[in-house]
Design a protein around this motif. Sequence first.
Motif, PDB file in Angstrom:
ATOM      1  N   TYR A  63      45.697  93.965  77.279  1.00 62.38           N
ATOM      2  CA  TYR A  63      46.187  94.720  76.126  1.00 62.38           C
ATOM      3  C   TYR A  63      47.341  95.641  76.520  1.00 62.38           C
ATOM      4  O   TYR A  63      48.298  95.837  75.764  1.00 62.38           O
ATOM      5  N   THR A  64      47.252  96.207  77.742  1.00 58.26           N
ATOM      6  CA  THR A  64      48.346  97.056  78.215  1.00 58.26           C
ATOM      7  C   THR A  64      49.632  96.253  78.349  1.00 58.26           C
ATOM      8  O   THR A  64      50.710  96.701  77.933  1.00 58.26           O
ATOM      9  N   SER A  67      51.036  95.430  74.892  1.00 62.47           N
ATOM     10  CA  SER A  67      51.714  96.577  74.282  1.00 62.47           C
ATOM     11  C   SER A  67      53.093  96.790  74.883  1.00 62.47           C
ATOM     12  O   SER A  67      54.065  97.056  74.177  1.00 62.47           O
ATOM     13  N   ARG A  70      55.397  94.103  73.610  1.00 62.66           N
ATOM     14  CA  ARG A  70      55.744  94.350  72.206  1.00 62.66           C
ATOM     15  C   ARG A  70      56.839  95.412  72.094  1.00 62.66           C
ATOM     16  O   ARG A  70      57.781  95.285  71.313  1.00 62.66           O
ATOM     17  N   ARG A  71      56.710  96.449  72.917  1.00 64.38           N
ATOM     18  CA  ARG A  71      57.762  97.487  72.907  1.00 64.38           C
ATOM     19  C   ARG A  71      59.084  96.931  73.418  1.00 64.38           C
ATOM     20  O   ARG A  71      60.158  97.271  72.900  1.00 64.38           O
ATOM     21  N   ARG A  82      48.700  89.798  66.570  1.00 64.52           N
ATOM     22  CA  ARG A  82      47.304  89.548  66.920  1.00 64.52           C
ATOM     23  C   ARG A  82      46.727  88.626  65.872  1.00 64.52           C
ATOM     24  O   ARG A  82      46.901  88.845  64.672  1.00 64.52           O
TER      25      ARG A  82
END
Length: 993
Positions: A63-64, A67, A70-71, A82
């Motif tokens: 998940y890290t 993220s 995504r940034r 998701r």
Amino acid sequence: MEIRILGPVEAVIDGRPIAIKGPKACTLLAILAMYTDRTVSLDELVDALWDEDPPEQARSSLYTHISALRRAIAGGAASLRRSSGGYQLAAPEDQVDLHVFTRDAAAGRAALADGDLEEAASRLTAALALWRGPALGGARGTWAEGERARLRQSQLTALEDWAEAHLAMERGEAVIPALTAAVGEHPLRERLRGQLMLALHHTGRQAEALACYHEGRQALLEDLGVDPGPALRSVHERILRTEPKSPARVPAETASRPSQLPRNIADFTGRTAQAGHLVRQLTETSDTLRVCAVFGQPGAGKSTLTTHVAHAVRTHFRDGQLYANLRGVHAVPADTGEVLAGFLRALGVAKTAIPDDTDERARLYRSLLAERRVLVLLDDARDERQVRPLLPGGNSCAVLVSSRERMGALDGAVHTHLPVLDDDEALELLNRVVGDERVAAEPRAAEEIVRLCGQLPLAVRIAGARLAARPQWQLSRLAERLRVQCRTLQELTLGDLEVRSSLAFSYDGLARRERTALRRLGLLDVSTFGGWLVAPLLGCSPTDAEEIVERLVDAQLVTLIGEEGGFLRYRLHDLTRVFARQQGEAEETEDEVLAACTRAAQTCLALTELAGRSIPHAGFDQPTRADTDPFVDDCAVTELLADPEAWFDAEQTTLIGIVERISELNLTDMATRLAAGLCASHFSVRNQFTQWWRTHAAALAAARRAGDRAGEARLLSGLGWLRYEQDRFDEAQTYYDQAIKAFRDSGDRHGEATTLLSLSTVQRERGELARARSSIDSALPWLEQPAHIAQAAHGLGRVLTEQGELEQALSECVHALQLYRRLGDRRGEAITLRSVSIVHRAAGRLTEAAEHAEAAVGILHDLGDRLMYAYAIQALAKVRIRQGLGDTMRHELLECLRTCNEMQDGFGQALTLRTLGELDLATGRPQHAIDHLNRSLQWWTALDLPTWQTRTLRDLTTARAELARSGRTANTRPETNEPREGTSFTTRQPGCR
């Protein structure tokens, strides 16, 4: 926006490359881009990023990474979404180069089949132009390697179709360079070779075409033991039957144009005057051959400068550029004849047409270059004699040479001395290597670093690379280290980077301790390691070990991976490790090898036990205490174990490898103790069962070879515990029975007693309460340590609870609780508080039960023990249900179910599902109760625990009766808000039911 994976993985937004940092980020973007607009499951993503050995919190780490990705791509047309069970990259297909390639290659292939050769050539040219290097550059792991190989095959197929289109249009000359390179890389690919033969034949080069066939035939025979296939043989026969075209008709521009220059240096800095002078000398008109020779001390940047200048003037030499590393500082420099042979091949001479005699090769070389404009770059020359045969004969070419010594006898050469950088140039170089404006933030420290590096570019580059690899370091820290490590700095200046290409030469150039360190790392057979490991291998201080490892890094024999958990980690390349082990076997005595590996194992054991004291233990047998101190000082121990979990995570692979290696060396005692220590302090707590099995199996084999019954007993007990944790109770009992016998044979009554305690837990889980009580009673007389007495009292209390003897059960559990508190064992205290709560609950004392369960929850939360916290929550929920407050615990129970699922705890899932069923019954939801209880029953059946099956069947009967009273019919609809992954029956902890 563009997403590119046919080469280095990257994203481009508005023409600006977006940094995708690290192999895992590259792998993540690559797999999502490969399956654009398709959901990639979490399991697929975890497998791609971590192969078959994901970390404990793999999904959290994933998940890290999601993220961060995504940034990184925010602002472009693509987005990360998701979806059910995974993630997908939503992006138009024309923004992902792979999909554009696939589309264009398919269109080209279709046009080729339809006979539209121009369209086929155009579409396939566009497809191949998308490739910027090997696919998935920067991505790592088994998935990336497999996909990279598959994509390379797709690229080769497209290349073959492209060549077929051009050959059909009689444009053979256009495909020769690409086909030559591809055949060199894939010599057994017959379609490619046949096309190259036809292209050579069409341009009048029949002899080379036939030589190409014979080279392929030889390769097939040597590698596969087969002759060429019918298609390739047919091409060969066609060439033999037809007359070649006249070589005179071949246009001049079709001659081979070599382009052999090494890559240019992206951060080339300074040397403006020298570079300008060399460019002018090489490009001005002259009646004689232009030769420029650059010389200077080691580390002055001669290779970097000459490569940079060669790229600057390459367009002036339209017929190509030749390059050779003459390896002048090596014990065995490059052979001039071999260099000439390489040059001749690059210039288009068939291998079979190259003369055997070096002088003849030189004459042919000069003849071929007589009318061409070619630049020859000769790096690291030893002397004039090595260079002279490589000089062209006419004035249309130019030669650029680098060497350590001035070659005054090289006729007509213009010599350029390369001094050290001036202060400004050195600072600029450091800034470009380090980046992030860190030089500007610490200007004085930066000035000191370049001064301590003597303004030598190589030393400055290495210093900058160290800082770049350690972004948390201040420049002042490196300056201080350089001040006190003069010898390290001297090592930095020993030779150009290219010198380190030969393992043997690099090894011979090391000092004695560095050679010894490399040998012993090879003998220990580690691939990655912390620098601290060299200290016990050599019997030296950690400071000395760090310096030694840094010198190995400088010599390109060890690679710095980076900093993990606050300490540096390194890697030995596989070939280097093999070389080092061979050197060790040749140069080290058996006693030296055993002594070094024993010290390393002792240090690993001591650090493991010291680290293990600050994390929870999961078994009956507490970790042993090393009888020797680690071969690292207290300061180093404090630094290494500042974060024990991080140390274990970083060193896990190394520790497993060391157990296996010392087992091979029959260091049985150390192998046994280290395997047991790892199990007690880490593998069991983290559910790392594969690692647990590997270490125990290796050490057990060693113990049996040595006839060490005591060691064998300990390892059998550990394997029994492993199988218990995996809910494989029959195997657990078998191993425990074997361990008990081995302990008896070796006269170890204490070991026998602790194993009986472990066996009693298996017996209690299976409902064999009388046998469990007998095992505990048999163990008690031989238990001496308070921790083991506490565990026995707790185990007996649990058995008595199951037998309904509640007051005696409470007495035993309270006794265990007092002992744990005196020992300061917070985890043991918490688990026993849970058991006391269960006794009170069974006796109907719900207030006392709630108080003890809440106390257990609080302690386990503070300890960060997720699994035991889940068990404590479950016990508290049982009390709240009886108090009529069960709904307040529903959310917590669902979280407990997720925890047990994530940690692969089958018993915990079954227990929590049953408790959820009880909660549903209590709150008037019989259908939901049936759903939960059915799933719980499936687990109990799979685990073969009849007592728990019976209890759950009793609850199911009640639930069905409640549903019948309500006038509804039972169904088995699933509840989608809960984890439902399969049947991987694994972890539980003793005494936590």
